[in-house]
Design an enzyme around this catalytic site. Structure first.
Site, PDB file in Angstrom:
ATOM      1  N   PHE A 170      37.846  25.290  43.434  1.00 49.53           N
ATOM      2  CA  PHE A 170      37.843  25.245  41.980  1.00 49.53           C
ATOM      3  C   PHE A 170      38.555  26.493  41.487  1.00 49.53           C
ATOM      4  O   PHE A 170      38.049  27.604  41.617  1.00 49.53           O
ATOM      5  CB  PHE A 170      36.440  25.190  41.381  1.00 49.53           C
ATOM      6  CG  PHE A 170      36.465  25.142  39.870  1.00 49.53           C
ATOM      7  CD1 PHE A 170      36.659  23.953  39.210  1.00 49.53           C
ATOM      8  CD2 PHE A 170      36.349  26.305  39.126  1.00 49.53           C
ATOM      9  CE1 PHE A 170      36.733  23.907  37.822  1.00 49.53           C
ATOM     10  CE2 PHE A 170      36.418  26.276  37.737  1.00 49.53           C
ATOM     11  CZ  PHE A 170      36.608  25.070  37.087  1.00 49.53           C
ATOM     12  N   ASP A 255      41.104  34.464  45.016  1.00 46.86           N
ATOM     13  CA  ASP A 255      40.594  34.148  43.680  1.00 46.86           C
ATOM     14  C   ASP A 255      39.164  34.662  43.591  1.00 46.86           C
ATOM     15  O   ASP A 255      38.227  34.029  44.065  1.00 46.86           O
ATOM     16  CB  ASP A 255      40.653  32.634  43.452  1.00 46.86           C
ATOM     17  CG  ASP A 255      40.134  32.226  42.074  1.00 46.86           C
ATOM     18  OD1 ASP A 255      39.489  33.057  41.404  1.00 46.86           O
ATOM     19  OD2 ASP A 255      40.340  31.066  41.680  1.00 46.86           O
ATOM     20  N   LYS A 284      36.620  36.371  34.023  1.00 50.32           N
ATOM     21  CA  LYS A 284      35.200  36.286  33.667  1.00 50.32           C
ATOM     22  C   LYS A 284      34.592  37.649  33.341  1.00 50.32           C
ATOM     23  O   LYS A 284      34.707  38.129  32.231  1.00 50.32           O
ATOM     24  CB  LYS A 284      34.429  35.541  34.744  1.00 50.32           C
ATOM     25  CG  LYS A 284      34.824  34.063  34.852  1.00 50.32           C
ATOM     26  CD  LYS A 284      33.870  33.275  35.698  1.00 50.32           C
ATOM     27  CE  LYS A 284      34.323  31.830  35.878  1.00 50.32           C
ATOM     28  NZ  LYS A 284      34.382  31.052  34.638  1.00 50.32           N
TER      29      LYS A 284
END
Length: 428
Positions: A170, A255, A284
């Protein structure tokens, strides 16, 4: 598990364990939670299925709905709120910058950006920073940089560069990214997709080696797969990826948008194997839960392939984002949050181990991040999340009967124990 002392936070409402409170909505509040939820349906796209709670205020690890009920946040905005809601140092940095300058675009320099880039490069042990806004933007930017590097440095023939990714990944929601996802919910109905990606099983070095060839620009992986249920690879996997990419003459892109910035008990998840990737993707928590901030951080010879006009973002690197990002890096530079995640993570694992066989069929945890598999006979992950909501605990489900736990790194031992006790009661 022995029940801990019930926590009752200050202010209106009660602590976890009841999900009800004595508070009322603020004077003059026009709508209840139910009314606000109903009001969303005709005017908002239905691309989310939120839990039925309407948050109006928050502080630290606690949020409060419009009726004044208090909840312990055990999701932390999918790690965007690693430092809790409205951390004083971050709020102060934002307020200070709001009084000075918020946006220039990258058509001009601003007085906050250099300091942010210097601090972030030092924290990560890399050289250069490409500031962006969202995590998906960082991934897209990393892909562009890797392809440009492949053509300019590795001399891959034009338009033939490939990137190897892992199954179950994801990385975001853009069409390029969902094109190399194997999640049908994210993918089906959004084609045609960009070519140039090869998928191999996660945590399989042999399959990865077989997929890499002279056209490979990069291997793009999550050091821990969050959306897949907090899947943690075998010890040595990240080291193997690093060695393989170095031998093959391609880039290792990590990531760390969910796993990075203290969540797993180290600054980065790759730090658990002392691995330094060529390219690091962050987001984030980099914005402190205040503004969207993301970044591609890389070696100088990699990010150095970009020239003026070849990539950009109107808001990327804006002064407000840079000021908040700098304050985030300063918090991490103390090491306090990494230590808290490691120490409390041990308590989280212990608590989940005690529930294994009592409704929990298995779990995977590193630092303050866990994927918890619930016995399907007790309900889906969504149903368990809704029951925890009634107990005053906010979590979110992922695939099947799995829920994720990722509280702010500011949570106390007592608050964590209380959340686990609520989970025990729901499962019982």
């Amino acid at each position: 598990m022995t029940a801990p002392t019930r926590i009752v936070p200050t202010g209106t409402g009660t602590g976890p364990g009841t999900g009800t409170g004595t508070g009322t909505a603020p004077v003059g509040a026009p709508r209840s939670s139910a009314e606000l939820i109903r009001a969303e349906r005709p005017v908002l796209a239905h691309n989310y299925h939120p839990l039925p709670v309407v948050v109006a205020r928050a502080e630290g690890v606690w949020v409060e709905d419009v009726e004044g009920r208090r909840y312990l946040d055990m999701l932390a905005g999918y790690s965007a709120l690693n430092f809790g809601h409205r951390h004083p140092a971050l709020i102060e940095a934002a307020h200070r910058q709001l009084d000075q300058l918020t946006l220039t675009s990258r058509a001009f320099h601003n007085d906050q950006l250099a300091g942010f880039a210097e601090r972030l490069a030092e924290l990560t042990g890399l050289d250069m920073v490409l500031p962006m806004n969202t995590g998906a933007e960082a991934v897209e930017s990393g892909i562009k940089v890797a392809r440009k590097w492949a053509y300019d440095v590795k001399r891959v023939p034009a338009d033939q560069a490939t990137i190897v990714v892992a199954g179950g990944n994801f990385h975001g929601r853009t069409t390029t990214i969902v094109g190399f996802s194997d999640d049908d919910t994210a993918r089906v109905g959004f084609g045609p997709f960009a070519p140039g990606f090869r998928t191999v099983p996660y945590n399989d070095l042999a399959a990865l080696e077989a997929a890499v060839d002279e056209t490979t620009a990069a291997v793009l992986i999550e050091p821990i797969q969050g959306e897949a249920g907090v899947l943690i690879p075998d010890d040595g996997y990240l080291t193997g990826v690093r060695e393989l990419t170095r031998r093959a003459g391609c880039l290792f892109i990590a990531d760390e948008i969910q796993s990075g910035l203290g969540r797993t008990g180290t600054t980065l998840a790759v730090d658990h194997e002392s691995v330094v990737p060529d390219v690091l993707l962050l987001g984030k928590a980099l914005g402190g839960g205040i503004v969207p901030v993301s970044a591609v951080v890389a070696r100088r010879d990699v990010l150095g392939v970009l020239g003026p006009g070849q990539h950009g973002s109107t808001f990327g690197g804006n002064p407000l984002a840079a000021a908040v990002g700098s304050a985030v890096v300063e918090l991490l530079a103390t090491g306090e949050f990494q230590r808290r995640a490691a120490e409390l993570g041990a308590e989280l694992r212990s608590g989940l181990a005690a529930l294994t066989g009592k409704g929990v069929t298995g779990f995977r945890a590193r630092g303050l991040w866990a994927g918890v598999d619930i016995d399907p006979a007790l309900g889906t992950g969504r149903e368990i999340s809704e029951r925890l909501l009634k107990e005053g605990i906010l979590v979110k489900d992922t695939h099947g009967s799995t829920i994720r736990l990722a509280p702010p790194l500011t949570i106390t031992s007592e608050e964590l124990a209380s959340a686990l006790h609520c989970l025990e009661r729901v499962l019982a």
